[in-house]
Design a protein around this motif. Structure first.
Motif, PDB file in Angstrom:
ATOM      1  N   LEU A 110       0.843  -1.110   0.086  1.00  0.00           N
ATOM      2  CA  LEU A 110       0.035   0.055   0.012  1.00  0.00           C
ATOM      3  C   LEU A 110       0.930   1.316  -0.133  1.00  0.00           C
ATOM      4  CD1 LEU A 110      -2.585  -1.057   2.926  1.00  0.00           C
ATOM      5  CD2 LEU A 110      -2.629  -1.515   0.271  1.00  0.00           C
ATOM      6  N   SER A 111       0.500   2.178  -0.795  1.00  0.00           N
ATOM      7  CA  SER A 111       1.318   3.354  -0.949  1.00  0.00           C
ATOM      8  C   SER A 111       0.376   4.662  -1.060  1.00  0.00           C
ATOM      9  CB  SER A 111       2.275   3.291  -1.968  1.00  0.00           C
ATOM     10  OG  SER A 111       1.337   3.187  -3.183  1.00  0.00           O
ATOM     11  N   LEU A 112       1.126   5.864  -0.509  1.00  0.00           N
ATOM     12  CA  LEU A 112       0.454   7.104  -0.635  1.00  0.00           C
ATOM     13  C   LEU A 112       1.502   8.057  -1.335  1.00  0.00           C
ATOM     14  CD1 LEU A 112      -1.057   7.287   3.018  1.00  0.00           C
ATOM     15  CD2 LEU A 112      -2.218   7.177   0.974  1.00  0.00           C
ATOM     16  N   PRO A 113       0.855   9.175  -1.934  1.00  0.00           N
ATOM     17  CA  PRO A 113       1.761  10.434  -2.194  1.00  0.00           C
ATOM     18  C   PRO A 113       2.173  11.267  -1.189  1.00  0.00           C
ATOM     19  CG  PRO A 113      -0.278  10.782  -3.028  1.00  0.00           C
ATOM     20  CD  PRO A 113      -0.428   9.530  -2.098  1.00  0.00           C
ATOM     21  N   TYR A 114       3.552  11.285  -1.144  1.00  0.00           N
ATOM     22  CA  TYR A 114       4.111  12.360  -0.227  1.00  0.00           C
ATOM     23  C   TYR A 114       4.147  13.681  -0.730  1.00  0.00           C
ATOM     24  CZ  TYR A 114       6.128   8.550   3.076  1.00  0.00           C
ATOM     25  OH  TYR A 114       6.219   7.455   3.729  1.00  0.00           O
ATOM     26  N   VAL A 115       4.306  13.620  -2.130  1.00  0.00           N
ATOM     27  CA  VAL A 115       4.498  15.031  -2.599  1.00  0.00           C
ATOM     28  C   VAL A 115       3.261  15.070  -3.998  1.00  0.00           C
ATOM     29  CG1 VAL A 115       6.910  15.042  -1.961  1.00  0.00           C
ATOM     30  CG2 VAL A 115       6.176  14.077  -4.260  1.00  0.00           C
ATOM     31  N   ASP A 116       3.607  16.106  -4.693  1.00  0.00           N
ATOM     32  CA  ASP A 116       2.726  16.438  -5.817  1.00  0.00           C
ATOM     33  C   ASP A 116       3.263  15.503  -6.835  1.00  0.00           C
ATOM     34  OD1 ASP A 116       1.317  17.025  -7.943  1.00  0.00           O
ATOM     35  OD2 ASP A 116       1.917  19.329  -7.887  1.00  0.00           O
ATOM     36  N   VAL A 117       2.577  14.466  -7.356  1.00  0.00           N
ATOM     37  CA  VAL A 117       3.202  13.559  -8.349  1.00  0.00           C
ATOM     38  C   VAL A 117       2.686  13.840  -9.623  1.00  0.00           C
ATOM     39  CG1 VAL A 117       2.895  11.546  -6.779  1.00  0.00           C
ATOM     40  CG2 VAL A 117       1.050  12.075  -8.246  1.00  0.00           C
ATOM     41  N   ALA A 118       1.817  15.105  -9.889  1.00  0.00           N
ATOM     42  CA  ALA A 118       1.496  15.595 -11.156  1.00  0.00           C
ATOM     43  C   ALA A 118       2.637  16.532 -11.904  1.00  0.00           C
ATOM     44  CB  ALA A 118       0.133  16.193 -11.107  1.00  0.00           C
ATOM     45  N   VAL A 119       4.185  16.324 -11.582  1.00  0.00           N
ATOM     46  CA  VAL A 119       5.112  17.047 -11.958  1.00  0.00           C
ATOM     47  C   VAL A 119       6.293  16.086 -12.356  1.00  0.00           C
ATOM     48  CG1 VAL A 119       4.459  18.939 -10.425  1.00  0.00           C
ATOM     49  CG2 VAL A 119       6.113  17.249  -9.659  1.00  0.00           C
ATOM     50  N   PRO A 120       7.288  16.643 -13.164  1.00  0.00           N
ATOM     51  CA  PRO A 120       8.360  15.658 -13.517  1.00  0.00           C
ATOM     52  C   PRO A 120       8.947  14.871 -12.580  1.00  0.00           C
ATOM     53  CG  PRO A 120       8.125  17.827 -14.684  1.00  0.00           C
ATOM     54  CD  PRO A 120       7.208  17.960 -13.693  1.00  0.00           C
ATOM     55  N   SER A 121       9.861  13.959 -12.937  1.00  0.00           N
ATOM     56  CA  SER A 121      10.586  13.015 -11.979  1.00  0.00           C
ATOM     57  C   SER A 121      11.502  13.825 -11.268  1.00  0.00           C
ATOM     58  CB  SER A 121      10.945  12.054 -12.765  1.00  0.00           C
ATOM     59  OG  SER A 121      11.840  12.467 -13.712  1.00  0.00           O
ATOM     60  N   ALA A 122      12.151  14.876 -12.092  1.00  0.00           N
ATOM     61  CA  ALA A 122      13.404  15.524 -11.392  1.00  0.00           C
ATOM     62  C   ALA A 122      13.159  16.588 -10.257  1.00  0.00           C
ATOM     63  CB  ALA A 122      13.907  16.364 -12.438  1.00  0.00           C
ATOM     64  N   GLU A 123      11.702  16.788 -10.571  1.00  0.00           N
ATOM     65  CA  GLU A 123      11.060  17.837  -9.480  1.00  0.00           C
ATOM     66  C   GLU A 123      10.525  16.892  -8.198  1.00  0.00           C
ATOM     67  OE1 GLU A 123       7.493  21.014  -8.907  1.00  0.00           O
ATOM     68  OE2 GLU A 123       8.381  20.791 -10.871  1.00  0.00           O
ATOM     69  N   ARG A 124      10.019  15.970  -8.470  1.00  0.00           N
ATOM     70  CA  ARG A 124       9.753  14.886  -7.632  1.00  0.00           C
ATOM     71  C   ARG A 124      10.848  14.488  -6.632  1.00  0.00           C
ATOM     72  NH1 ARG A 124       6.973  12.338 -11.650  1.00  0.00           N
ATOM     73  NH2 ARG A 124       8.096  10.270 -11.380  1.00  0.00           N
ATOM     74  N   ALA A 125      11.846  14.216  -7.426  1.00  0.00           N
ATOM     75  CA  ALA A 125      13.121  13.496  -6.665  1.00  0.00           C
ATOM     76  C   ALA A 125      13.755  14.636  -5.748  1.00  0.00           C
ATOM     77  CB  ALA A 125      14.268  12.955  -7.781  1.00  0.00           C
ATOM     78  N   MET A 126      13.866  15.838  -5.998  1.00  0.00           N
ATOM     79  CA  MET A 126      14.269  17.064  -5.426  1.00  0.00           C
ATOM     80  C   MET A 126      13.566  17.251  -4.018  1.00  0.00           C
ATOM     81  SD  MET A 126      15.243  20.753  -6.758  1.00  0.00           S
ATOM     82  CE  MET A 126      13.690  21.199  -7.184  1.00  0.00           C
ATOM     83  N   THR A 127      12.318  17.435  -4.274  1.00  0.00           N
ATOM     84  CA  THR A 127      11.186  17.511  -3.329  1.00  0.00           C
ATOM     85  C   THR A 127      11.387  16.381  -2.175  1.00  0.00           C
ATOM     86  OG1 THR A 127       9.603  18.826  -4.539  1.00  0.00           O
ATOM     87  CG2 THR A 127       8.952  17.954  -2.457  1.00  0.00           C
ATOM     88  N   LEU A 128      11.564  15.305  -2.605  1.00  0.00           N
ATOM     89  CA  LEU A 128      11.500  13.941  -1.872  1.00  0.00           C
ATOM     90  C   LEU A 128      12.810  13.792  -0.939  1.00  0.00           C
ATOM     91  CD1 LEU A 128       9.922  11.161  -4.127  1.00  0.00           C
ATOM     92  CD2 LEU A 128       8.950  11.906  -1.889  1.00  0.00           C
ATOM     93  N   TRP A 129      13.794  14.280  -1.760  1.00  0.00           N
ATOM     94  CA  TRP A 129      15.183  14.177  -0.855  1.00  0.00           C
ATOM     95  C   TRP A 129      15.399  15.346   0.082  1.00  0.00           C
ATOM     96  CZ3 TRP A 129      18.827  10.966   0.074  1.00  0.00           C
ATOM     97  CH2 TRP A 129      20.087  11.310   0.543  1.00  0.00           C
ATOM     98  N   ALA A 130      14.794  16.479  -0.413  1.00  0.00           N
ATOM     99  CA  ALA A 130      14.736  17.480   0.682  1.00  0.00           C
ATOM    100  C   ALA A 130      14.024  17.399   1.854  1.00  0.00           C
ATOM    101  CB  ALA A 130      14.364  19.054  -0.117  1.00  0.00           C
ATOM    102  N   LYS A 131      12.887  16.978   1.607  1.00  0.00           N
ATOM    103  CA  LYS A 131      12.023  16.679   3.016  1.00  0.00           C
ATOM    104  C   LYS A 131      12.186  15.563   3.745  1.00  0.00           C
ATOM    105  CE  LYS A 131       7.816  18.282   3.017  1.00  0.00           C
ATOM    106  NZ  LYS A 131       8.255  19.230   3.865  1.00  0.00           N
ATOM    107  N   TYR A 132      12.609  14.305   2.743  1.00  0.00           N
ATOM    108  CA  TYR A 132      12.583  12.986   3.242  1.00  0.00           C
ATOM    109  C   TYR A 132      13.665  12.263   3.453  1.00  0.00           C
ATOM    110  CZ  TYR A 132       7.285  14.063   3.274  1.00  0.00           C
ATOM    111  OH  TYR A 132       6.127  14.522   3.072  1.00  0.00           O
ATOM    112  N   ARG A 133      14.659  12.683   2.827  1.00  0.00           N
ATOM    113  CA  ARG A 133      16.151  12.143   2.429  1.00  0.00           C
ATOM    114  C   ARG A 133      15.799  10.766   1.938  1.00  0.00           C
ATOM    115  NH1 ARG A 133      17.626  16.654   2.535  1.00  0.00           N
ATOM    116  NH2 ARG A 133      19.277  17.587   3.805  1.00  0.00           N
ATOM    117  N   PHE A 134      15.125  10.574   0.832  1.00  0.00           N
ATOM    118  CA  PHE A 134      15.258   9.146   0.141  1.00  0.00           C
ATOM    119  C   PHE A 134      15.028   9.267  -1.305  1.00  0.00           C
ATOM    120  CE2 PHE A 134      10.550   9.314   1.003  1.00  0.00           C
ATOM    121  CZ  PHE A 134      10.000   8.998  -0.297  1.00  0.00           C
ATOM    122  N   ARG A 135      15.467   8.438  -1.987  1.00  0.00           N
ATOM    123  CA  ARG A 135      15.351   8.377  -3.560  1.00  0.00           C
ATOM    124  C   ARG A 135      14.075   7.368  -3.956  1.00  0.00           C
ATOM    125  NH1 ARG A 135      19.139  11.938  -5.014  1.00  0.00           N
ATOM    126  NH2 ARG A 135      20.908  12.009  -3.727  1.00  0.00           N
TER     127      ARG A 135
END
Length: 231
Positions: A110-135
């Protein structure tokens, strides 16, 4: 429904540390103990902070909400850029709820979206690393197929354009933007119904502005269906 949980803490936005501190002090001891045991993605070694715990574990009440909640069980759901679940807030019971947003097979995580997923992968990756420290290595991020990124970049562009149409733009063009966004959601297999409910509601408003009652009724019906399945 997969889960209904009463939050340990409800906050405006991602949470002001001062507000979080006040609410922590007012908590019963057992609730406080549950909170301080949660992860802190920004911890230096073993030194966790309330601000880090709240920032790591708070989730939006829903895709479109600015308010957030901290639920100890829900916070342990993993993220995916192709989530199979979505969260929503029930103001009558004061519970945060998780629903399946697509068919889930036995044994599937089961999974939930932590960030806005309706954006490109580079933007998602940057937000996920900045906030949650994972790729993220979900299928949407691991694929080398560039069309997915192009579609999500288009979603971001269209979402911005739609807000302009909602303020004082051409209603007919705005409805066209909604239709294209819904098609893109289908192409990317983005299933959260709350996203679709918001889009259908916007199209309903635009059709009313245009004076097209038949189309307004059609979009109202779509919004009602999405609202039913996302709650």
């Amino acid at each position: 429904q997969i889960l209904a949980e009463r939050p340990l803490m409800s906050l405006e936005g991602r949470g002001d540390p001062t507000e979080a501190g006040r609410k922590l002090e007012a908590m019963p001891s057992d609730s406080r103990e549950k909170l301080v045991q949660l992860a802190d993605a920004h911890a230096a070694g073993e030194l966790r902070t309330l601000e880090g715990i709240v920032d790591t574990n708070c989730i939006q009440r829903s895709w479109s909400s600015r308010a957030s909640v901290l639920c100890p069980t829900m916070s342990r759901f993993n993220h995916s850029c192709l989530p199979n679940c979505e969260q929503t807030w029930d103001p009558e019971t004061g519970y945060e709820q998780v629903f399946a947003s697509t068919q889930i097979h036995k044994g599937e995580e089961l999974s939930l979206p932590y960030v806005d997923v309706a954006v490109p992968s580079a933007e998602r990756a940057m937000t996920l690393w900045a906030k949650y420290r994972f790729r993220c290595f979900c299928p949407a991020c691991a694929t080398k197929e560039p069309q997915g990124d192009l579609r999500r970049a288009r979603m971001k562009q269209l979402a911005f354009r739609l807000e302009n149409f909602m303020e004082d733009g051409d209603a007919r063009l705005g409805i066209g933007v909604v239709e294209e966004l819904l098609e893109l959601y289908d192409s990317e297999e983005l299933n959260p119904k709350d996203m679709r409910f918001i889009m259908a509601s916007k199209a309903f408003e635009l059709a009313l502005r245009e004076g097209n009652m038949e189309e307004a009724s059609r979009w109202a019906n779509k919004a009602a269906v999405f609202a039913e399945v996302c709650r």
